[in-house]
Scaffold this motif. Structure first.
Motif, short mmCIF file in Angstrom:
data_model
loop_
_atom_site.label_atom_id
_atom_site.label_comp_id
_atom_site.label_asym_id
_atom_site.label_seq_id
_atom_site.Cartn_x
_atom_site.Cartn_y
_atom_site.Cartn_z
N THR A 109 43.37 35.03 54.90
CA THR A 109 43.12 36.40 54.41
C THR A 109 44.17 36.80 53.39
O THR A 109 43.86 37.41 52.36
CB THR A 109 43.14 37.40 55.58
OG1 THR A 109 42.14 37.03 56.54
CG2 THR A 109 42.87 38.81 55.08
N TYR A 110 45.41 36.45 53.68
CA TYR A 110 46.50 36.79 52.75
C TYR A 110 46.30 36.11 51.40
O TYR A 110 46.46 36.74 50.35
CB TYR A 110 47.84 36.36 53.34
CG TYR A 110 48.96 36.41 52.33
CD1 TYR A 110 49.52 37.63 51.94
CD2 TYR A 110 49.44 35.24 51.75
CE1 TYR A 110 50.52 37.68 50.98
CE2 TYR A 110 50.46 35.29 50.80
CZ TYR A 110 50.99 36.50 50.42
OH TYR A 110 51.97 36.54 49.46
N VAL A 111 45.94 34.82 51.42
CA VAL A 111 45.76 34.07 50.18
C VAL A 111 44.64 34.66 49.34
O VAL A 111 44.79 34.88 48.13
CB VAL A 111 45.47 32.58 50.48
CG1 VAL A 111 45.07 31.85 49.19
CG2 VAL A 111 46.70 31.92 51.07
N ILE A 112 43.50 34.91 49.97
CA ILE A 112 42.32 35.36 49.23
C ILE A 112 42.44 36.81 48.79
O ILE A 112 42.11 37.17 47.66
CB ILE A 112 41.05 35.17 50.09
CG1 ILE A 112 40.83 33.68 50.35
CG2 ILE A 112 39.84 35.78 49.40
CD1 ILE A 112 39.67 33.39 51.27
N VAL A 113 42.93 37.66 49.68
CA VAL A 113 42.98 39.10 49.39
C VAL A 113 44.30 39.51 48.76
O VAL A 113 44.33 40.19 47.73
CB VAL A 113 42.72 39.93 50.66
CG1 VAL A 113 42.81 41.41 50.35
CG2 VAL A 113 41.36 39.58 51.26
N GLY A 114 45.40 39.10 49.38
CA GLY A 114 46.69 39.58 48.93
C GLY A 114 47.30 38.82 47.78
O GLY A 114 47.77 39.41 46.81
N MET A 115 47.30 37.48 47.86
CA MET A 115 48.03 36.69 46.88
C MET A 115 47.28 36.48 45.58
O MET A 115 47.83 36.63 44.49
CB MET A 115 48.40 35.33 47.48
CG MET A 115 49.36 34.52 46.60
SD MET A 115 49.82 32.96 47.36
CE MET A 115 48.31 32.00 47.18
N THR A 116 46.00 36.13 45.68
CA THR A 116 45.25 35.78 44.46
C THR A 116 44.12 36.75 44.13
O THR A 116 43.57 36.69 43.03
CB THR A 116 44.65 34.37 44.58
OG1 THR A 116 43.73 34.34 45.69
CG2 THR A 116 45.74 33.34 44.81
N GLY A 117 43.75 37.61 45.08
CA GLY A 117 42.57 38.45 44.90
C GLY A 117 42.61 39.30 43.65
O GLY A 117 41.69 39.25 42.81
N VAL A 118 43.66 40.09 43.47
CA VAL A 118 43.76 40.99 42.32
C VAL A 118 43.83 40.19 41.02
O VAL A 118 43.13 40.49 40.04
CB VAL A 118 44.99 41.91 42.45
CG1 VAL A 118 45.17 42.74 41.19
CG2 VAL A 118 44.84 42.81 43.66
N ASN A 119 44.68 39.17 41.00
CA ASN A 119 44.81 38.35 39.80
C ASN A 119 43.49 37.71 39.39
O ASN A 119 43.12 37.72 38.22
CB ASN A 119 45.86 37.25 40.02
CG ASN A 119 47.27 37.79 40.05
OD1 ASN A 119 47.48 38.96 40.34
ND2 ASN A 119 48.24 36.95 39.75
#
Length: 203
Positions: free
Chosen positions: A161-171
């Motif tokens: 969840t962190y990878v998809i939403v937090g780390m790369t989602g916005v970018n």
């Protein structure tokens, strides 16, 4: 001047120009306040080059982009990238090179396959596929080889969840939106350049 020399000169000049744009764009956007990783706007010239000169050119331009990303990691300009570099330099280089090269190559393949049907469709598909491939390979690489680092960044939350939403989602959404919004302009650029170039220069 022979056709071979004409092809080589136009191709080298075009790729040199696109190379310079990619380097400048990636260096500048690395300083954008998007953490832990920089937004990638250099995919636009990669897509243009892949469409005009073919998949091999797209792979080359993607490689140029990757080299700049790696340099930003090594020098600590890209904060998240620097942490990945410090964790495992070899895997960092392999992951960065693979995602950039494949993003350009796939864009070129898709454009070449669809351009005979519809130039706009071909450009839009290439513009959408490029950031998906770039981000997708990055996410898979991080999950496979840098899970302890991800766990540290996630701070106890679910890693995926962190990878998809937090780390790369916005970018990723920014990159995808930029490519889609600029697709009509990219189509016009590609069409104009292809009309000016000798047919034997294009792939």
């Amino acid at each position: 001047m022979s056709n071979k020399w004409t092809r080589s000169i136009f191709r080298i000049a075009g790729l040199a120009f696109l190379t310079a744009i990619i380097v400048v764009l990636q260096v500048v956007t690395t300083y954008f306040p998007t953490k832990p990783f920089a937004v990638t706007l250099a995919l636009v010239p990669i897509i243009i080059g892949a469409a005009i000169y073919g998949p091999s050119a797209g792979a080359y331009l993607g490689g140029v982009f990757s080299i700049v990303v790696i340099a930003m990691c090594i020098f600590g300009v890209d904060i998240g990238g620097a942490m990945v570099w410090n964790a495992n330099p070899i895997l960092c280089v392999l992951m960065c090179m693979l995602k950039g090269v494949m993003a350009g190559w796939v864009a070129g393949l898709l454009f070449s396959a669809l351009k005979g049907t519809n130039a706009i469709l071909a450009t839009v598909v290439a513009a959408i596929a490029s950031p998906i491939v770039n981000t997708g390979i990055f996410v898979m690489g991080m999950l496979l080889f840098f899970r302890p680092l991800l766990a540290e960044w996630a701070g106890g939350s679910d890693i995926l969840t962190y990878v998809i939403v937090g780390m790369t989602g916005v970018n990723f959404l920014i990159e995808l939106l930029v490519n889609v919004v600029l697709s009509p302009i990219i189509v016009q650029i590609i069409t104009a350049i292809r009309k000016q170039l000798p047919s034997n220069v294009q792939e």
